[in-house]
Scaffold this motif. Structure first.
Motif, PDB file in Angstrom:
ATOM      1  N   MET A   1      69.762  65.271  57.728  1.00 32.98           N
ATOM      2  CA  MET A   1      71.166  65.956  57.798  1.00 32.98           C
ATOM      3  C   MET A   1      70.904  67.407  57.730  1.00 32.98           C
ATOM      4  SD  MET A   1      74.414  65.601  57.991  1.00 32.98           S
ATOM      5  CE  MET A   1      74.506  63.741  57.872  1.00 32.98           C
ATOM      6  N   PRO A   2      70.163  68.087  57.066  1.00 30.98           N
ATOM      7  CA  PRO A   2      69.767  69.406  57.031  1.00 30.98           C
ATOM      8  C   PRO A   2      69.572  70.051  58.490  1.00 30.98           C
ATOM      9  CG  PRO A   2      68.819  68.797  55.285  1.00 30.98           C
ATOM     10  CD  PRO A   2      69.188  67.517  55.922  1.00 30.98           C
ATOM     11  N   ALA A   3      68.822  69.407  59.339  1.00 31.07           N
ATOM     12  CA  ALA A   3      68.579  69.721  60.763  1.00 31.07           C
ATOM     13  C   ALA A   3      69.655  69.618  61.655  1.00 31.07           C
ATOM     14  CB  ALA A   3      67.625  68.607  61.231  1.00 31.07           C
ATOM     15  N   ARG A   4      70.677  68.543  61.245  1.00 31.67           N
ATOM     16  CA  ARG A   4      72.025  68.400  61.975  1.00 31.67           C
ATOM     17  C   ARG A   4      72.915  69.624  61.576  1.00 31.67           C
ATOM     18  NH1 ARG A   4      74.855  63.046  61.695  1.00 31.67           N
ATOM     19  NH2 ARG A   4      75.696  64.035  63.707  1.00 31.67           N
TER      20      ARG A   4
ATOM     21  N   ALA B   1      78.535  64.504  52.452  1.00 27.06           N
ATOM     22  CA  ALA B   1      77.259  64.174  53.313  1.00 27.06           C
ATOM     23  C   ALA B   1      76.734  65.569  53.617  1.00 27.06           C
ATOM     24  CB  ALA B   1      77.460  63.481  54.622  1.00 27.06           C
ATOM     25  N   VAL B   2      77.658  66.428  53.823  1.00 27.04           N
ATOM     26  CA  VAL B   2      77.081  67.956  54.107  1.00 27.04           C
ATOM     27  C   VAL B   2      76.654  68.860  52.898  1.00 27.04           C
ATOM     28  CG1 VAL B   2      77.827  70.180  55.232  1.00 27.04           C
ATOM     29  CG2 VAL B   2      78.635  68.122  56.264  1.00 27.04           C
ATOM     30  N   SER B   3      77.250  68.479  51.810  1.00 24.56           N
ATOM     31  CA  SER B   3      76.872  69.247  50.517  1.00 24.56           C
ATOM     32  C   SER B   3      75.143  69.233  50.279  1.00 24.56           C
ATOM     33  CB  SER B   3      77.603  68.875  49.549  1.00 24.56           C
ATOM     34  OG  SER B   3      77.075  67.560  48.906  1.00 24.56           O
ATOM     35  N   GLY B   4      74.642  68.075  50.272  1.00 25.36           N
ATOM     36  CA  GLY B   4      73.128  68.084  50.079  1.00 25.36           C
ATOM     37  C   GLY B   4      72.586  68.859  50.931  1.00 25.36           C
ATOM     38  N   ALA B   5      72.672  68.770  52.343  1.00 21.15           N
ATOM     39  CA  ALA B   5      72.131  69.780  53.387  1.00 21.15           C
ATOM     40  C   ALA B   5      72.310  71.039  53.349  1.00 21.15           C
ATOM     41  CB  ALA B   5      72.621  69.143  54.785  1.00 21.15           C
ATOM     42  N   VAL B   6      73.480  71.413  52.969  1.00 23.63           N
ATOM     43  CA  VAL B   6      73.614  72.834  52.933  1.00 23.63           C
ATOM     44  C   VAL B   6      72.782  73.408  51.555  1.00 23.63           C
ATOM     45  CG1 VAL B   6      75.994  73.226  54.162  1.00 23.63           C
ATOM     46  CG2 VAL B   6      75.946  72.909  51.656  1.00 23.63           C
ATOM     47  N   ARG B   7      72.686  72.634  50.373  1.00 25.17           N
ATOM     48  CA  ARG B   7      71.948  73.185  49.380  1.00 25.17           C
ATOM     49  C   ARG B   7      70.260  73.331  49.824  1.00 25.17           C
ATOM     50  NH1 ARG B   7      74.980  69.696  46.290  1.00 25.17           N
ATOM     51  NH2 ARG B   7      73.305  68.030  46.562  1.00 25.17           N
ATOM     52  N   TYR B   8      69.890  72.457  50.677  1.00 26.97           N
ATOM     53  CA  TYR B   8      68.555  72.360  51.137  1.00 26.97           C
ATOM     54  C   TYR B   8      68.472  73.755  51.828  1.00 26.97           C
ATOM     55  CZ  TYR B   8      64.427  70.831  53.495  1.00 26.97           C
ATOM     56  OH  TYR B   8      63.230  70.940  54.143  1.00 26.97           O
ATOM     57  N   LEU B   9      69.431  73.894  52.949  1.00 27.35           N
ATOM     58  CA  LEU B   9      69.393  75.019  53.737  1.00 27.35           C
ATOM     59  C   LEU B   9      69.540  76.255  53.051  1.00 27.35           C
ATOM     60  CD1 LEU B   9      71.221  73.426  56.632  1.00 27.35           C
ATOM     61  CD2 LEU B   9      68.782  73.826  56.762  1.00 27.35           C
TER      62      LEU B   9
END
Length: 157
Positions: A26-29, A57-65
């Motif tokens: 998800m972070p890659a996407r 679903a986006v929130s965890g990915a943006v935290r990672y990024l």
């Protein structure tokens, strides 16, 4: 003229390449959605809409990024929502951040060399690993400086 479907497919292929290299899916996407967007500022809803997923679903990915310095979160004026943008040179930022990792890996490799003995087969392999990471750590600042100069010389800023 922008071909939305071709752009979406290309971004997905790039994301899957990052996944193959070990980047979380998800972070890659999300990263590729931000990289290919014409807008500079995107909300989680904007990103979710592009990817066909919920803003949650986006929130965890943006935290990672954000932790990797690949995205920056800013408050949206007059709203409780945040917007996300790419830093001016995201790839430089993550490369610079990884520089400290090379030093840690070299140190840990050296500890293992000391434990195994440099004359053993495992010790020699670990010494090569240590020497590689020491080399990369030493070269990284020069490489990043060359990148900054290349950008300035070619008007890429």
């Amino acid at each position: 003229m922008r071909d939305e479907e071709a752009a979406r497919q290309s971004a997905e292929r790039m994301a899957m390449m990052l996944v193959d290299w070990g980047f979380p899916r998800m972070p890659a996407r999300v990263l590729m959605a931000a990289m290919t967007a014409d807008e500079e500022l995107l909300t989680a809803a904007d990103i979710g809409e592009r990817l066909g997923v919920s803003p949650a679903a986006v929130s965890g990915a943006v935290r990672y990024l954000i932790q990797l310095r690949m995205l920056i979160r800013e408050p949206l004026p007059g709203s409780r929502r945040d917007v996300y943008r790419l830093p001016p040179d995201a790839w430089y930022e993550i490369t610079a951040l990884k520089g400290a990792l090379f030093k840690v890996l070299a140190g840990m490799s050296d500890e293992t060399v000391q434990a195994l003995g440099e004359q053993t087969a495992g010790g020699r392999r670990m010494a090569t690993m240590r020497d590689y990471f020491l080399f990369v750590e030493g070269e990284m600042p020069k490489l990043l400086e060359r990148w900054r100069k290349h950008k300035a010389d070619n008007g890429l800023d």
